[in-house]
Scaffold this motif. Structure first.
Motif, short mmCIF file in Angstrom:
data_model
loop_
_atom_site.label_atom_id
_atom_site.label_comp_id
_atom_site.label_asym_id
_atom_site.label_seq_id
_atom_site.Cartn_x
_atom_site.Cartn_y
_atom_site.Cartn_z
N TYR A 275 70.41 42.00 26.70
CA TYR A 275 71.42 41.29 27.49
C TYR A 275 71.83 39.98 26.82
O TYR A 275 73.01 39.63 26.78
CB TYR A 275 70.87 40.98 28.89
N ASP A 276 70.84 39.27 26.27
CA ASP A 276 71.12 38.00 25.61
C ASP A 276 72.02 38.21 24.40
O ASP A 276 72.97 37.44 24.17
CB ASP A 276 69.82 37.33 25.17
N GLN A 277 71.72 39.23 23.62
CA GLN A 277 72.52 39.50 22.42
C GLN A 277 73.96 39.87 22.77
O GLN A 277 74.89 39.54 22.02
CB GLN A 277 71.88 40.62 21.60
N LEU A 278 74.13 40.52 23.89
CA LEU A 278 75.47 40.97 24.30
C LEU A 278 76.22 39.93 25.13
O LEU A 278 77.40 40.11 25.42
CB LEU A 278 75.35 42.27 25.11
N GLY A 279 75.54 38.85 25.51
CA GLY A 279 76.19 37.82 26.32
C GLY A 279 76.49 38.27 27.74
O GLY A 279 77.45 37.80 28.37
N VAL A 280 75.66 39.16 28.26
CA VAL A 280 75.91 39.74 29.57
C VAL A 280 75.78 38.71 30.69
O VAL A 280 76.53 38.73 31.68
CB VAL A 280 74.96 40.94 29.81
N LYS A 281 74.85 37.78 30.54
CA LYS A 281 74.68 36.75 31.57
C LYS A 281 75.95 35.93 31.73
O LYS A 281 76.39 35.65 32.85
CB LYS A 281 73.51 35.83 31.22
N ASN A 282 76.56 35.55 30.61
CA ASN A 282 77.80 34.77 30.67
C ASN A 282 78.92 35.55 31.35
O ASN A 282 79.71 35.00 32.12
CB ASN A 282 78.25 34.35 29.27
N LEU A 283 78.97 36.85 31.07
CA LEU A 283 79.98 37.71 31.71
C LEU A 283 79.77 37.75 33.22
O LEU A 283 80.74 37.67 33.99
CB LEU A 283 79.91 39.12 31.15
N ALA A 284 78.51 37.88 33.64
CA ALA A 284 78.21 37.94 35.07
C ALA A 284 78.53 36.61 35.76
O ALA A 284 79.07 36.59 36.86
CB ALA A 284 76.73 38.29 35.27
N GLU A 285 78.22 35.51 35.09
CA GLU A 285 78.52 34.19 35.67
C GLU A 285 80.03 33.98 35.78
O GLU A 285 80.52 33.42 36.78
CB GLU A 285 77.89 33.09 34.81
N LYS A 286 80.76 34.44 34.77
CA LYS A 286 82.23 34.32 34.81
C LYS A 286 82.81 35.15 35.96
O LYS A 286 83.70 34.69 36.68
CB LYS A 286 82.82 34.79 33.48
N GLU A 287 82.28 36.37 36.13
CA GLU A 287 82.75 37.23 37.22
C GLU A 287 82.40 36.63 38.58
O GLU A 287 83.21 36.64 39.52
CB GLU A 287 82.13 38.63 37.08
N MET A 288 81.19 36.08 38.68
CA MET A 288 80.76 35.42 39.92
C MET A 288 81.70 34.27 40.27
O MET A 288 82.14 34.14 41.41
CB MET A 288 79.33 34.91 39.76
N MET A 289 82.02 33.44 39.30
CA MET A 289 82.89 32.28 39.55
C MET A 289 84.31 32.72 39.88
O MET A 289 85.00 32.05 40.66
CB MET A 289 82.89 31.35 38.34
N ASN A 290 84.73 33.84 39.33
CA ASN A 290 86.06 34.37 39.65
C ASN A 290 86.17 34.67 41.14
O ASN A 290 87.15 34.29 41.80
CB ASN A 290 86.31 35.64 38.83
N PHE A 291 85.16 35.33 41.69
CA PHE A 291 85.18 35.65 43.12
C PHE A 291 84.93 34.41 43.97
O PHE A 291 85.49 34.29 45.07
CB PHE A 291 84.17 36.75 43.43
N ALA A 292 84.12 33.48 43.47
CA ALA A 292 83.89 32.24 44.21
C ALA A 292 85.19 31.44 44.33
O ALA A 292 85.50 30.88 45.39
CB ALA A 292 82.83 31.41 43.51
N GLU A 293 85.97 31.41 43.27
CA GLU A 293 87.25 30.68 43.29
C GLU A 293 88.25 31.36 44.23
O GLU A 293 89.01 30.68 44.92
CB GLU A 293 87.81 30.60 41.87
N LYS A 294 88.24 32.69 44.27
CA LYS A 294 89.09 33.40 45.23
C LYS A 294 88.71 33.03 46.66
O LYS A 294 89.58 32.85 47.52
CB LYS A 294 88.95 34.92 45.04
N ALA A 295 87.42 32.92 46.90
CA ALA A 295 86.93 32.56 48.23
C ALA A 295 87.43 31.17 48.62
O ALA A 295 87.94 30.96 49.74
CB ALA A 295 85.40 32.61 48.27
#
Length: 324
Positions: A275-295
């Motif tokens: 996950y670290d090599q693929l940057g998956v955590k950053n992708l998940a955080e970006k997606e999370m913030m996307n929905f938080a901003e919509k809220a």
């Protein structure tokens, strides 16, 4: 406007004061047992917050708020049976403490009790409130079925996963807010905006939970870190990793997904490194913030005092910066 903590205390008091028939004991004791195991009471508190946005009299929303919490715990009781889970909040699950038949039937009664509580609103809005509750309840069941279906299919994409968590987790928060707003006397437009706030916040909440399951502090998270990895659960993290991994990295990931061994820590560490090599955590955080901003954008459009809406904004921040 009352604080989140004050509203949670109101719900806890309402739960402690709830009384069920003494007989048959096997039918009603499990309800009291499960309801008193605790929890953050976020859904009923959000219903009271939404009511409080438009009315200083939140007493009229306490019974429906309790109904939301009873319904939520009903879903947990039946989910535990489906998952064969031994523990719920550190205590034996109902089907382990009693038996599976007791848990099924007691859960059925909880659903009926939730409806009885939900009906205790002003006559002119009963049909409207029950309509929202019905749609919410069906959505939660659809989400649970989709989640179970994901266990037996090889490919799930991000869009399918987001829709599943929207139904399984987010619609109940959105429904609670919409119901609370209407009890408080809001317009349909404001009630719908609060629904959008809750639904998007609920999706962000679950994405944050996915992140914590891999990267959370075990002492603060409250459950085993890496549990989703060990069970090969198709979360945003795993789905994204499988979509991005190529070559040897993909081979390694697939190998670990098929792997079982006595020391599960090796699998958690290996998959986390991928996950670290693929940057998956950053992708998940970006997606999370996307929905938080919509809220937050939906909340900003609600026709209520800014100072009152600030409580809901802080509620959102609390959910998304938590460590457990």
């Amino acid at each position: 406007m009352q604080s989140i903590e004050e509203l949670q205390k109101i719900i806890d008091r309402a739960i402690s004061e709830s009384q069920y028939p003494e007989s048959p004991q096997e039918l009603y004791q499990p309800i009291t047992y499960l309801m008193e195991l605790g929890g953050k009471r976020l859904r009923p508190a959000s219903l009271l917050m939404a009511c409080n946005l438009f009315s200083d009299n939140i007493s009229k929303a306490i019974k429906p708020a309790l109904g939301i919490e009873v319904f939520h715990n009903f879903t947990l009781m039946h989910d535990d049976i489906m998952d064969n889970a031994p523990l719920r909040r550190g205590k034996p699950t109902v089907h382990k403490k009693w038996n599976q038949s007791v848990a099924i039937l007691s859960g059925d009664v909880m659903l009926v009790e939730a409806y009885k509580l939900m009906m205790q609103v002003e006559t002119e809005i009963i049909a409207q409130i029950l309509g929202i509750f019905n749609d919410t309840a069906v959505g939660v069941c659809e989400g649970q079925q989709m989640d179970m279906n994901f266990e037996s299919v090889s490919e799930v994409n991000v869009e399918q996963y987001i829709n599943m968590i929207r139904l399984k987790t987010a619609v109940l928060l959105g429904g609670a807010l919409k119901i609370g707003a209407l009890i408080g006397g809001s317009s349909l437009t404001d009630a719908e905006l609060l629904y959008q706030f809750g639904e998007n916040l609920g999706i962000a909440f679950q994405l944050h939970d996915d992140i914590l399951d891999v990267y959370g502090d075990p002492e603060k998270f409250g459950k085993q870190v890496g549990g989703d990895i060990l069970s090969n659960k198709k979360t945003f993290m795993l789905i994204s990793a499988r979509a991005l991994a190529t070559g040897e990295l993909n081979n390694s990931l697939e190998k670990w997904l098929e792997h079982t061994e006595k020391d599960p820590g090796n699998k958690v560490q290996a998959v986390t490194e991928i996950y670290d090599q693929l940057g998956v955590k950053n992708l998940a955080e970006k997606e999370m913030m996307n929905f938080a901003e919509k809220a937050i954008r939906a909340l900003e459009q609600v026709s209520a005092e800014t100072s009152k809406k600030e409580i809901l904004r802080k509620f959102a921040e609390t959910l998304l910066v938590r460590e457990s």
